[in-house]
Scaffold this motif. Structure first.
Motif, PDB file in Angstrom:
ATOM      1  N   GLU A 212       0.676  -1.177  -0.092  1.00  0.00           N
ATOM      2  CA  GLU A 212      -0.168  -0.058  -0.058  1.00  0.00           C
ATOM      3  C   GLU A 212       0.924   1.217   0.132  1.00  0.00           C
ATOM      4  N   ALA A 213       1.863   1.167   0.845  1.00  0.00           N
ATOM      5  CA  ALA A 213       2.990   2.267   0.677  1.00  0.00           C
ATOM      6  C   ALA A 213       3.374   2.560  -0.427  1.00  0.00           C
ATOM      7  N   VAL A 214       4.015   1.601  -1.018  1.00  0.00           N
ATOM      8  CA  VAL A 214       4.662   1.504  -2.336  1.00  0.00           C
ATOM      9  C   VAL A 214       3.586   1.991  -3.487  1.00  0.00           C
ATOM     10  N   LEU A 215       2.541   1.562  -3.692  1.00  0.00           N
ATOM     11  CA  LEU A 215       1.536   1.980  -4.471  1.00  0.00           C
ATOM     12  C   LEU A 215       1.220   3.727  -4.193  1.00  0.00           C
ATOM     13  N   ARG A 216       1.059   3.697  -3.127  1.00  0.00           N
ATOM     14  CA  ARG A 216       0.897   5.612  -3.035  1.00  0.00           C
ATOM     15  C   ARG A 216       1.818   6.252  -3.568  1.00  0.00           C
ATOM     16  N   ALA A 217       3.125   5.932  -3.126  1.00  0.00           N
ATOM     17  CA  ALA A 217       4.221   6.547  -3.742  1.00  0.00           C
ATOM     18  C   ALA A 217       4.334   6.533  -5.278  1.00  0.00           C
ATOM     19  N   GLU A 218       3.879   5.445  -5.774  1.00  0.00           N
ATOM     20  CA  GLU A 218       4.006   5.346  -7.246  1.00  0.00           C
ATOM     21  C   GLU A 218       2.921   6.175  -7.716  1.00  0.00           C
ATOM     22  N   ALA A 219       1.749   6.100  -7.037  1.00  0.00           N
ATOM     23  CA  ALA A 219       0.478   6.887  -7.565  1.00  0.00           C
ATOM     24  C   ALA A 219       0.979   8.501  -7.518  1.00  0.00           C
ATOM     25  N   ALA A 220       1.497   8.755  -6.296  1.00  0.00           N
ATOM     26  CA  ALA A 220       2.111  10.323  -6.268  1.00  0.00           C
ATOM     27  C   ALA A 220       3.172  10.509  -7.363  1.00  0.00           C
ATOM     28  N   GLU A 221       3.850   9.540  -7.503  1.00  0.00           N
ATOM     29  CA  GLU A 221       5.021   9.856  -8.459  1.00  0.00           C
ATOM     30  C   GLU A 221       4.440  10.104  -9.873  1.00  0.00           C
ATOM     31  N   THR A 222       3.409   9.101 -10.269  1.00  0.00           N
ATOM     32  CA  THR A 222       2.733   9.267 -11.510  1.00  0.00           C
ATOM     33  C   THR A 222       1.782  10.585 -11.686  1.00  0.00           C
ATOM     34  N   SER A 223       1.234  11.070 -10.597  1.00  0.00           N
ATOM     35  CA  SER A 223       0.501  12.336 -10.554  1.00  0.00           C
ATOM     36  C   SER A 223       1.598  13.455 -10.904  1.00  0.00           C
ATOM     37  N   GLU A 224       2.547  13.454 -10.224  1.00  0.00           N
ATOM     38  CA  GLU A 224       3.623  14.506 -10.480  1.00  0.00           C
ATOM     39  C   GLU A 224       3.903  14.543 -11.804  1.00  0.00           C
ATOM     40  N   LYS A 225       4.374  13.172 -12.399  1.00  0.00           N
ATOM     41  CA  LYS A 225       4.761  13.263 -13.850  1.00  0.00           C
ATOM     42  C   LYS A 225       3.587  13.818 -14.740  1.00  0.00           C
ATOM     43  N   GLN A 226       2.414  13.200 -14.384  1.00  0.00           N
ATOM     44  CA  GLN A 226       1.134  13.649 -15.328  1.00  0.00           C
ATOM     45  C   GLN A 226       1.155  15.467 -15.076  1.00  0.00           C
ATOM     46  N   PHE A 227       1.407  15.935 -13.875  1.00  0.00           N
ATOM     47  CA  PHE A 227       1.065  17.330 -13.574  1.00  0.00           C
ATOM     48  C   PHE A 227       2.350  17.855 -14.572  1.00  0.00           C
ATOM     49  N   GLN A 228       3.405  17.493 -14.374  1.00  0.00           N
ATOM     50  CA  GLN A 228       4.596  18.084 -15.157  1.00  0.00           C
ATOM     51  C   GLN A 228       4.311  17.875 -16.653  1.00  0.00           C
ATOM     52  N   VAL A 229       3.760  16.821 -16.994  1.00  0.00           N
ATOM     53  CA  VAL A 229       3.398  16.778 -18.478  1.00  0.00           C
ATOM     54  C   VAL A 229       2.110  17.841 -18.793  1.00  0.00           C
ATOM     55  N   LEU A 230       1.281  18.099 -18.074  1.00  0.00           N
ATOM     56  CA  LEU A 230       0.243  18.911 -18.358  1.00  0.00           C
ATOM     57  C   LEU A 230       0.725  20.405 -18.314  1.00  0.00           C
ATOM     58  N   SER A 231       1.832  20.590 -17.518  1.00  0.00           N
ATOM     59  CA  SER A 231       2.360  22.032 -17.177  1.00  0.00           C
ATOM     60  C   SER A 231       2.866  22.223 -18.625  1.00  0.00           C
ATOM     61  N   LYS A 232       3.285  21.375 -19.266  1.00  0.00           N
ATOM     62  CA  LYS A 232       4.158  21.686 -20.663  1.00  0.00           C
ATOM     63  C   LYS A 232       3.467  21.308 -21.759  1.00  0.00           C
ATOM     64  N   THR A 233       2.024  21.048 -21.639  1.00  0.00           N
ATOM     65  CA  THR A 233       1.266  20.915 -22.790  1.00  0.00           C
ATOM     66  C   THR A 233       0.285  21.879 -22.900  1.00  0.00           C
ATOM     67  N   ASP A 234      -0.102  22.509 -24.116  1.00  0.00           N
ATOM     68  CA  ASP A 234      -0.946  23.416 -24.536  1.00  0.00           C
ATOM     69  C   ASP A 234      -2.446  22.784 -24.623  1.00  0.00           C
ATOM     70  N   ALA A 235      -3.226  23.349 -23.765  1.00  0.00           N
ATOM     71  CA  ALA A 235      -4.632  22.853 -23.538  1.00  0.00           C
ATOM     72  C   ALA A 235      -5.385  22.569 -24.782  1.00  0.00           C
ATOM     73  N   LEU A 236      -5.299  23.654 -25.630  1.00  0.00           N
ATOM     74  CA  LEU A 236      -6.196  23.693 -26.894  1.00  0.00           C
ATOM     75  C   LEU A 236      -5.756  22.392 -27.881  1.00  0.00           C
ATOM     76  N   THR A 237      -4.537  22.556 -28.119  1.00  0.00           N
ATOM     77  CA  THR A 237      -3.795  21.845 -29.371  1.00  0.00           C
ATOM     78  C   THR A 237      -3.375  20.529 -28.918  1.00  0.00           C
ATOM     79  N   GLY A 238      -2.938  20.141 -27.538  1.00  0.00           N
ATOM     80  CA  GLY A 238      -2.290  18.834 -27.017  1.00  0.00           C
ATOM     81  C   GLY A 238      -0.884  19.108 -27.278  1.00  0.00           C
ATOM     82  N   LEU A 239      -0.149  20.010 -28.100  1.00  0.00           N
ATOM     83  CA  LEU A 239       1.129  20.134 -28.643  1.00  0.00           C
ATOM     84  C   LEU A 239       1.915  20.591 -27.150  1.00  0.00           C
ATOM     85  N   PRO A 240       3.378  20.482 -27.182  1.00  0.00           N
ATOM     86  CA  PRO A 240       3.997  21.241 -26.127  1.00  0.00           C
ATOM     87  C   PRO A 240       3.820  22.524 -26.197  1.00  0.00           C
TER      88      PRO A 240
END
Length: 405
Positions: A212-240
């Motif tokens: 459970e601890a590992v999965l939570r850490a993995e989920a947090a890491e995945t969320s952080e990566k997703q946030f980083q991707v979203l923060s570098k992605t244009d919302a309208l076009t999906g391009l960087p």
């Protein structure tokens, strides 16, 4: 008893379960095996070695009590127990976990058959009174081998039933001792099985907590990566987006590799919006972005939205000839989309683009601002030349010199 742990892999979280027989769900079992399988293999090998030693010692004790018993003890040892141990040692590390645990279960059952038979057989009169080998096997399987609880439960139950039957039906055990022996066997069996249950339960629950601890850490890491991707992605076009573009160019312009940067602008885009409306303009941007994403998304080649109706295409390890071919293909690709543009007044009725190209030669360092400025100057010249074309920044520089002179 049921224990859950969650994983955020995918849209639905994974729920690890533990049933009444202390069995993990398939995902958790496979993960546990991947992490601890080799430890289990090493533990089983050591336990089998010790079990062979015990079997030999008690075989000697049987032969001392009843010399003729070697006729059954030695063949079982030499042709059943030892071959099984050799096979187990050789192949246990390559077996999947289900086969491995079933093999262990089968081996313990094999080791228990002979002692139970000798309790029942009338020719071993003295041994039937003193035979504790069945109890040793039950202790060995539950505690030392540590059978998985589902196997330990069935093994202990079956061993107890057959032992009691052998005691009750034995022709050499005195009737007044049969009940006492049966209760003794039952007590030891319950004690061993309960010890196995406690051990296995602690193992499983400890792993559930750690998982459970590992999965939570993995989920947090995945969320952080997703946030980083979203923060570098244009919302309208999906391009960087511009942030991604700036970070990449900051790296590219200071190393020794050559690079090409293109500023791309949609021709007469304001007229497009004024004529068809902003929703149509947004859809036009998405269509063009999809075309860029499909055609120009490779290692060391990307297209980003610069802002508004402007895009930036950047590629590494390209010289002027490659830049010309790439810029030409960009212009052609958008023209081939045949997006209607009824608001134009220059004789064109489809959406086109203009491209300004800046070159960063090999072994030359510069700045992101300088490269983007050069590409922007080339784009300005492409607009002056009538749009729907590209201009290399060297040409833009020559034009600027002519104007100044």
């Amino acid at each position: 008893m049921r224990r859950h742990s969650e994983s955020s892999t995918g849209d639905q979280p994974h729920r690890s379960t533990l049933d009444r027989l202390l069995r993990f769900d398939r995902y958790t079992e496979e993960r546990y095996e991947a992490e601890h399988g080799m430890e289990r293999v090493a533990q089983l090998r050591d336990a089998v070695n010790f079990g062979i030693l015990l079997y030999i010692l008690h075989g000697i004790s049987k032969i001392i009590l009843y010399p003729d018993s070697y006729l059954i003890v030695l063949p079982v040892l030499l042709f059943v127990i030892v071959p099984f141990a050799v096979y187990f040692h050789k192949y246990v590390s390559v077996l999947d976990y289900k086969t491995r645990e079933m093999l262990v279960f089968g081996g313990v059952v094999l080791a228990t058959i002979l002692p139970i038979y000798m309790v029942y057989d009338s020719q071993y009169a003295y041994i039937s009174y003193m035979n504790i080998d069945v109890l040793i096997c039950i202790i060995f399987g539950n505690v030392l081998i540590a059978l998985r609880f589902k196997h330990a439960f069935f093994y202990t139950l079956v061993s107890l039933v057959f032992s009691v039957v052998a005691i009750v039906t034995s022709s050499v055990i005195e009737p007044n001792l049969k009940t006492a022996f049966s209760f003794q066997f039952t007590t030891v069996a319950i004690l061993c099985l309960y010890s196995n249950y406690l051990f296995e339960r602690r193992r499983c629950l400890d792993y559930c907590v750690s998982l459970e601890a590992v999965l939570r850490a993995e989920a947090a890491e995945t969320s952080e990566k997703q946030f980083q991707v979203l923060s570098k992605t244009d919302a309208l076009t999906g391009l960087p987006n511009r942030r991604f573009l700036d970070e990449q160019l900051d790296e590219w312009v200071v190393d020794s590799r050559s690079a090409v940067v293109m500023m791309i602008d949609i021709d007469h885009f304001k007229l497009f919006n004024d004529t068809l409306g902003h929703p149509a303009g947004d859809e036009c941007l998405r269509v063009i972005a999809d075309a860029f994403s499909e055609a120009f998304s490779q290692p060391d080649l990307f297209c980003a939205r610069f802002g508004g109706e402007e895009f930036t295409l950047a590629v590494r390890d390209a010289e002027e000839m490659q830049a010309r071919r790439l810029a030409s293909s960009v212009v052609t690709a958008i023209q081939a989309l045949q997006i209607p543009h009824p608001g134009r007044n220059d004789g064109m009725d489809i959406v086109t683009i203009s491209v300004g190209v800046a070159l960063k030669p090999k072994n030359v360092t510069t700045t992101r601002e300088a490269v983007l400025s050069q590409a922007d100057e080339a784009l300005y010249l492409a607009k002056r030349r009538g749009r729907n074309c590209f201009v290399i920044n060297d040409e833009a520089c020559e034009s600027q010199i002519q104007v100044n002179s």
